[in-house]
Design a protein around this motif. Structure first.
Motif, short mmCIF file in Angstrom:
data_model
loop_
_atom_site.label_atom_id
_atom_site.label_comp_id
_atom_site.label_asym_id
_atom_site.label_seq_id
_atom_site.Cartn_x
_atom_site.Cartn_y
_atom_site.Cartn_z
N GLY A 140 -3.92 1.63 -11.34
CA GLY A 140 -3.13 1.16 -12.47
C GLY A 140 -1.93 2.03 -12.78
O GLY A 140 -0.84 1.53 -13.07
N ASP A 141 -2.11 3.36 -12.71
CA ASP A 141 -0.99 4.26 -12.99
C ASP A 141 0.13 4.09 -11.96
O ASP A 141 1.32 4.10 -12.31
CB ASP A 141 -1.45 5.72 -12.99
CG ASP A 141 -2.32 6.04 -14.20
OD1 ASP A 141 -2.28 5.26 -15.18
OD2 ASP A 141 -3.03 7.07 -14.16
N ALA A 142 -0.25 3.93 -10.70
CA ALA A 142 0.75 3.75 -9.65
C ALA A 142 1.51 2.44 -9.84
O ALA A 142 2.73 2.37 -9.62
CB ALA A 142 0.09 3.77 -8.27
N LEU A 143 0.82 1.39 -10.28
CA LEU A 143 1.50 0.12 -10.53
C LEU A 143 2.46 0.24 -11.70
O LEU A 143 3.58 -0.28 -11.63
CB LEU A 143 0.46 -0.98 -10.80
CG LEU A 143 1.04 -2.37 -11.12
CD1 LEU A 143 1.92 -2.86 -9.98
CD2 LEU A 143 -0.08 -3.36 -11.41
N THR A 163 0.21 -11.01 -12.68
CA THR A 163 -1.22 -11.08 -12.98
C THR A 163 -2.03 -10.79 -11.73
O THR A 163 -3.05 -10.08 -11.77
CB THR A 163 -1.58 -12.48 -13.52
OG1 THR A 163 -0.87 -12.70 -14.75
CG2 THR A 163 -3.07 -12.60 -13.78
N TRP A 164 -1.59 -11.33 -10.58
CA TRP A 164 -2.24 -11.03 -9.30
C TRP A 164 -2.19 -9.52 -9.02
O TRP A 164 -3.19 -8.91 -8.64
CB TRP A 164 -1.56 -11.81 -8.19
CG TRP A 164 -2.19 -11.63 -6.84
CD1 TRP A 164 -3.20 -12.34 -6.29
CD2 TRP A 164 -1.81 -10.64 -5.85
NE1 TRP A 164 -3.50 -11.87 -5.03
CE2 TRP A 164 -2.67 -10.83 -4.74
CE3 TRP A 164 -0.86 -9.63 -5.81
CZ2 TRP A 164 -2.58 -10.03 -3.61
CZ3 TRP A 164 -0.78 -8.84 -4.67
CH2 TRP A 164 -1.63 -9.04 -3.59
N SER A 165 -1.01 -8.92 -9.22
CA SER A 165 -0.86 -7.48 -8.97
C SER A 165 -1.78 -6.67 -9.87
O SER A 165 -2.39 -5.69 -9.44
CB SER A 165 0.59 -7.05 -9.19
OG SER A 165 1.46 -7.67 -8.28
N ASP A 166 -1.89 -7.06 -11.13
CA ASP A 166 -2.77 -6.35 -12.06
C ASP A 166 -4.21 -6.37 -11.55
O ASP A 166 -4.92 -5.35 -11.61
CB ASP A 166 -2.71 -6.99 -13.45
CG ASP A 166 -1.39 -6.72 -14.17
OD1 ASP A 166 -0.77 -5.69 -13.87
OD2 ASP A 166 -1.00 -7.54 -15.02
N GLY A 167 -4.62 -7.53 -11.04
CA GLY A 167 -5.99 -7.62 -10.53
C GLY A 167 -6.22 -6.72 -9.34
O GLY A 167 -7.26 -6.06 -9.25
N PRO A 188 -3.21 7.61 0.87
CA PRO A 188 -4.17 7.83 -0.22
C PRO A 188 -3.47 7.83 -1.58
O PRO A 188 -2.48 8.53 -1.77
CB PRO A 188 -4.76 9.20 0.11
CG PRO A 188 -4.55 9.36 1.58
CD PRO A 188 -3.27 8.66 1.89
N GLY A 189 -3.98 7.04 -2.50
CA GLY A 189 -3.40 6.99 -3.84
C GLY A 189 -2.15 6.16 -3.96
O GLY A 189 -1.58 6.05 -5.06
N GLU A 190 -1.70 5.54 -2.87
CA GLU A 190 -0.49 4.73 -2.89
C GLU A 190 -0.84 3.25 -3.01
O GLU A 190 -1.89 2.81 -2.58
CB GLU A 190 0.32 4.94 -1.61
CG GLU A 190 0.90 6.32 -1.46
CD GLU A 190 1.71 6.46 -0.19
OE1 GLU A 190 2.53 7.39 -0.11
OE2 GLU A 190 1.52 5.63 0.73
N LEU A 191 0.07 2.49 -3.60
CA LEU A 191 -0.10 1.05 -3.67
C LEU A 191 0.02 0.44 -2.28
O LEU A 191 0.87 0.85 -1.50
CB LEU A 191 0.96 0.45 -4.59
CG LEU A 191 0.87 0.80 -6.07
CD1 LEU A 191 2.13 0.31 -6.78
CD2 LEU A 191 -0.37 0.19 -6.69
#
Length: 496
Positions: A199-202, A187-191, A160-163
């Motif tokens: 977004g914060d985890a990325l 860009t793929w990862s952002d999507g 939970p909450g992990e990428l």
């Protein structure tokens, strides 16, 4: 109960089975029988298995049957939690099965397009990227190229909450691509991060990937000691051995339950095993002890190695040795300021960044914390060894940890005036405070080589250096300052 569900991939099912084997389920027929009984009731499924199967084989059938049912993986995690509440194995199984798979949120057509772009791409860091992404699977899977890894890791779950592991993999290999392809991958990862609201985890992952890595040719052996939550003087000892300077985190080694009096012997054995694995490496080694507060004053730097030889020698004779704070590593609420202060220290590790604690700093329980909150201070020198537990208004260690100060130094017997002179002398020597662990080791060796010429009169031999680099975190779990680690009872069940 719906069947025909694609379920987790084989790598995840293997990881779940491995967790249960380590937890003793393969060796205990009664616990398997109880598990099957609970699964039958919860899932309304027959779960028939041959009694002729070996313990591990039966676990494979049980886990695979659960994974073929739409609710099966989550119910399996519930049953393990019921059988072993608050244990490490229940947390690991939950992490493996609890989150939605990447296939469920990324359209297959979009995956296929990127998979085609990755076909035949085998960068030097492919294995490292897979190990980082498949963090719950040991040993990690191997793939021929990035396209195969992309397909395989799509079946891996995240907690939970992990990428998702697939996204972690894509981000990891982006650093090894040309600028245009790297931009396409990111860009793929952002999507995907937007889809998953992660977004914060990325952003945190990108910060970690951009962090300064250990200098080439340097390996780390991290030895973690966690107190048992129930029995005094019992500790869980585990290690993470780095065999590749660019690989972090490495796989966790075996876990042992030991008494405090047995720690030195077990550490000697861990180092012997590590040296055997490193026999063909040409690298410097740093040994880091992740210790609970109550054990921070153990003289680990002088613990003996090669004890069986009849001529043991202290650790510092062969290695840089430092201690690290278990409480800080397992307290995410302190990590942001810790990372900020570490980055500023790496950029400017000067003597002017050192705060020397004074006896009057504890006049108010928050006074020292307010002082150390000033970003000028990135290293703290305590007036004395920290007590085994925090004492309100009389503690120098806790404020330093909470304000993110990454380097903390003290001496068990020398006066604060003497320690100040030693730190000033170190700051003027060699590479200065930015390479303090190496400098302290070299100075200790100088004491042995030529005692009369030593600049510190011998004080350096027992100087304690807490050198806490947040880019080398371990998946230990969250405990907090006053809490106890999870899984103590479960580990004891397995040892008994």
């Amino acid at each position: 109960m719906k069947q025909g569900h694609p379920g987790p991939g084989i790598a995840v099912r293997k990881a779940v089975v491995d967790v249960l084997v380590l937890a003793g389920f393969a060796d205990d027929k009664s616990i398997r029988t109880l598990m099957v009984s609970e699964l039958r009731e919860a899932l309304d499924h027959p779960f028939t298995f041959s009694d002729q199967l070996a313990g591990r084989d039966q676990l494979i059938e049980i886990v695979s049957a659960c994974c073929r049912l739409s609710e099966g993986p989550d119910v399996l995690a519930d049953v393990i939690e019921f059988l072993r509440p608050d244990s490490e194995e229940s947390a690991e199984v939950r992490a493996l099965v609890s989150s939605v798979r990447i296939h469920d949120v990324v359209p297959e057509a979009e995956q296929e397009k990127l998979r085609e772009r990755l076909a035949g791409f085998s960068p030097p860091g492919l294995g490292r990227a897979v190990r980082r992404a498949a963090r719950y699977v040991s040993p990690p899977p191997r793939y021929d190229d990035a396209a195969a890894a992309f397909s395989g890791l799509a079946d891996f779950n995240a907690g939970p909450g992990e990428l998702p592991p697939l996204l972690i993999f894509v981000e990891s290999i982006a650093a090894e691509c040309d600028d245009d392809f790297a931009a396409e991958l990111r860009t793929w990862s952002d999507g995907q991060a937007r889809r998953l609201r992660l977004g914060d985890a990325l952003r945190q992952l990108r910060t970690e990937l951009a962090a300064v890595r250990p200098r080439p040719g340097e390996l780390h052996l991290l030895i973690a000691v966690r107190p048992d939550p129930i029995e005094n003087d019992l500790y869980e000892l585990s290690c993470w051995r780095q065999d590749d300077p660019d690989d972090w985190p490495p796989a966790r080694g075996e876990i042992a339950l030991v008494r405090e009096s047995e720690l030195e012997d077990h550490v000697d054995a861990l180092i012997a095993d590590a040296e055997q694995a490193w026999s063909e490496a040409a690298a410097d080694v740093v040994i880091e002890f992740v210790l609970p507060r109550a054990l921070l004053n153990l003289p680990v730097h002088s613990w003996a190695t090669e004890r069986a030889s009849g001529a043991p020698k202290p650790l510092y004779l062969s290695y840089q040795t430092v201690v690290r704070s278990l409480e800080r590593m397992t307290s995410p609420r302190w990590h942001r300021v810790w990372r900020q202060r570490w980055e500023s220290w790496v950029g400017n590790p000067s003597f002017e960044r050192v705060y020397f604690c004074r006896s009057g700093d504890d006049g108010d329980r928050l006074q020292l914390e307010a002082i150390l909150s000033d970003e000028q201070w990135a290293m703290a020198v305590l007036t004395e060894s920290p007590p085994v537990s925090a004492i309100s208004g009389q503690d120098e260690l806790l404020p330093a940890l909470r304000t993110g100060v990454p380097v903390i130094v003290w001496h068990p017997t020398a006066s604060s005036e003497v320690v100040r002179e030693v730190v000033a002398w170190l700051a003027e020597s060699g590479s200065g405070l930015g390479d303090l662990p190496a400098l302290v080791r070299e100075s200790r060796l100088d004491v042995l080589r030529n005692p009369p010429s030593s600049g510190d009169g011998g004080t350096l031999t027992d100087l304690v250096v807490l050198w806490d680099d947040p880019s080398r975190l371990l998946p230990i779990g969250e405990t907090g300052v006053a809490g106890h680690p999870e899984g103590g009872a479960g580990r004891r069940d397995r040892a008994s």
